[in-house]
Design an enzyme around this catalytic site. Sequence first.
Site, PDB file in Angstrom:
ATOM      1  CG  HIS A  71      -0.361   6.527   4.938  1.00 49.74           C
ATOM      2  ND1 HIS A  71      -1.619   6.255   4.667  1.00 49.74           N
ATOM      3  CD2 HIS A  71       0.089   7.371   5.736  1.00 49.74           C
ATOM      4  CE1 HIS A  71      -2.172   7.067   5.721  1.00 49.74           C
ATOM      5  NE2 HIS A  71      -1.078   7.843   6.224  1.00 49.74           N
ATOM      6  CG  ASN A  74      -1.753   1.311   1.292  1.00 52.46           C
ATOM      7  OD1 ASN A  74      -2.291   1.594   0.353  1.00 52.46           O
ATOM      8  ND2 ASN A  74      -1.717   1.851   2.623  1.00 52.46           N
ATOM      9  CG  ASP A 120      -3.013   4.074   6.605  1.00 54.58           C
ATOM     10  OD1 ASP A 120      -2.844   3.210   5.756  1.00 54.58           O
ATOM     11  OD2 ASP A 120      -3.629   4.536   7.098  1.00 54.58           O
ATOM     12  CB  SER A 157       5.258   5.242   3.951  1.00 51.72           C
ATOM     13  OG  SER A 157       5.709   6.079   4.908  1.00 51.72           O
TER      14      SER A 157
HETATM   15  C1  GAR Z   1      -2.681   9.033  -2.628  1.00 51.74           C
HETATM   16  O1  GAR Z   1      -2.157  10.110  -2.223  1.00 51.74           O
HETATM   17  C2  GAR Z   1      -2.607   7.937  -1.679  1.00 51.74           C
HETATM   18  O2  GAR Z   1      -1.285   7.821  -1.238  1.00 51.74           O
HETATM   19  C3  GAR Z   1      -3.708   8.031  -0.735  1.00 51.74           C
HETATM   20  O3  GAR Z   1      -4.696   8.286  -1.559  1.00 51.74           O
HETATM   21  C4  GAR Z   1      -4.287   9.164  -2.826  1.00 51.74           C
HETATM   22  C5  GAR Z   1      -4.654   8.064  -4.027  1.00 51.74           C
HETATM   23  O4  GAR Z   1      -4.429   9.283  -5.024  1.00 51.74           O
HETATM   24  N1  GAR Z   1      -3.952   6.972   0.095  1.00 51.74           N
HETATM   25  C6  GAR Z   1      -4.328   6.615   1.073  1.00 51.74           C
HETATM   26  O5  GAR Z   1      -4.706   7.664   2.028  1.00 51.74           O
HETATM   27  C7  GAR Z   1      -4.484   5.334   1.918  1.00 51.74           C
HETATM   28  N2  GAR Z   1      -4.507   5.395   3.147  1.00 51.74           N
HETATM   29  P1  GAR Z   1      -4.450   8.356  -6.435  1.00 51.74           P
HETATM   30  O6  GAR Z   1      -6.062   7.777  -6.815  1.00 51.74           O
HETATM   31  O7  GAR Z   1      -4.158   9.556  -7.642  1.00 51.74           O
HETATM   32  O8  GAR Z   1      -3.250   7.506  -6.432  1.00 51.74           O
END
Ligand code: GAR
Length: 217
Positions: free
Chosen positions: A112, A110, A148, A139
């Site tokens: 984060h 994943n 997470d 991360s």
């Molecule tokens: C990203 O910033 C990712 O790190 C976060 O959601 C966004 C998705 O953007 N994920 C989390 O918060 C998970 N805990 P994306 O759809 O453009 O990749």
Amino acid sequence: MQRKRVAILISGRGSNMAALISAAADPDYPAEIALVVSNRPDAAGLARAKAARIATLVIDHKTFGKDREAFERALDAELASHRIDIVCLAGFMRLFTPWFVTRWRERMINIHPALLPAFKGLDTHERALAAGVKVHGASVHFVVPEMDSGPIIVQSAVPVRDDDTPDTLAARVLVAEHRIYPLALRWLAENRLSVVDGRCNVAGAGDRAEMLISPSP
Ligand code: GAR
């Protein structure tokens, strides 16, 4: 080496998914993106995946009501039928049961938007600004049942500027995300990761890993 078959799970825009797809477009990259799955029919990332000629699927969690495991069994069956080796969560906004996490143990990662274990959960950039930290980042970690958490594979730090808003900070972190996610997937697909006592070691990463944890100029 046989390229590993990867499924990317999304819920929204899919920019990290796009970063993985573009890394995997290189024939020397050790993984191929075989499937993109969204739990939301309206996820913008689905169109991006289709444009890249990747197989896509919607498994709408709402159709399973409160039965989390039924959703996960449907997902698991699709992953099996597409012969998936590795699952990458890329903005996938659902928690998994221990059953699914155990099935994909050390094969599911994943990304984060924070330097874990700081700022788990949502609104990481708002909370980083409120806390007044000077360094923030992203991360990539193995998925474990706790949200997470899980052994950290790679992190990238970015500076927090005095005039940052959540949006400007998010944009800076997103650049770092797009840099480290393809790297973490490469290492996993090359079988270079090992978890010992909750810590993830990267065989042969050397100075490159050092560079990634330094703030960018
Ligand atoms: C990203 O910033 C990712 O790190 C976060 O959601 C966004 C998705 O953007 N994920 C989390 O918060 C998970 N805990 P994306 O759809 O453009 O990749």
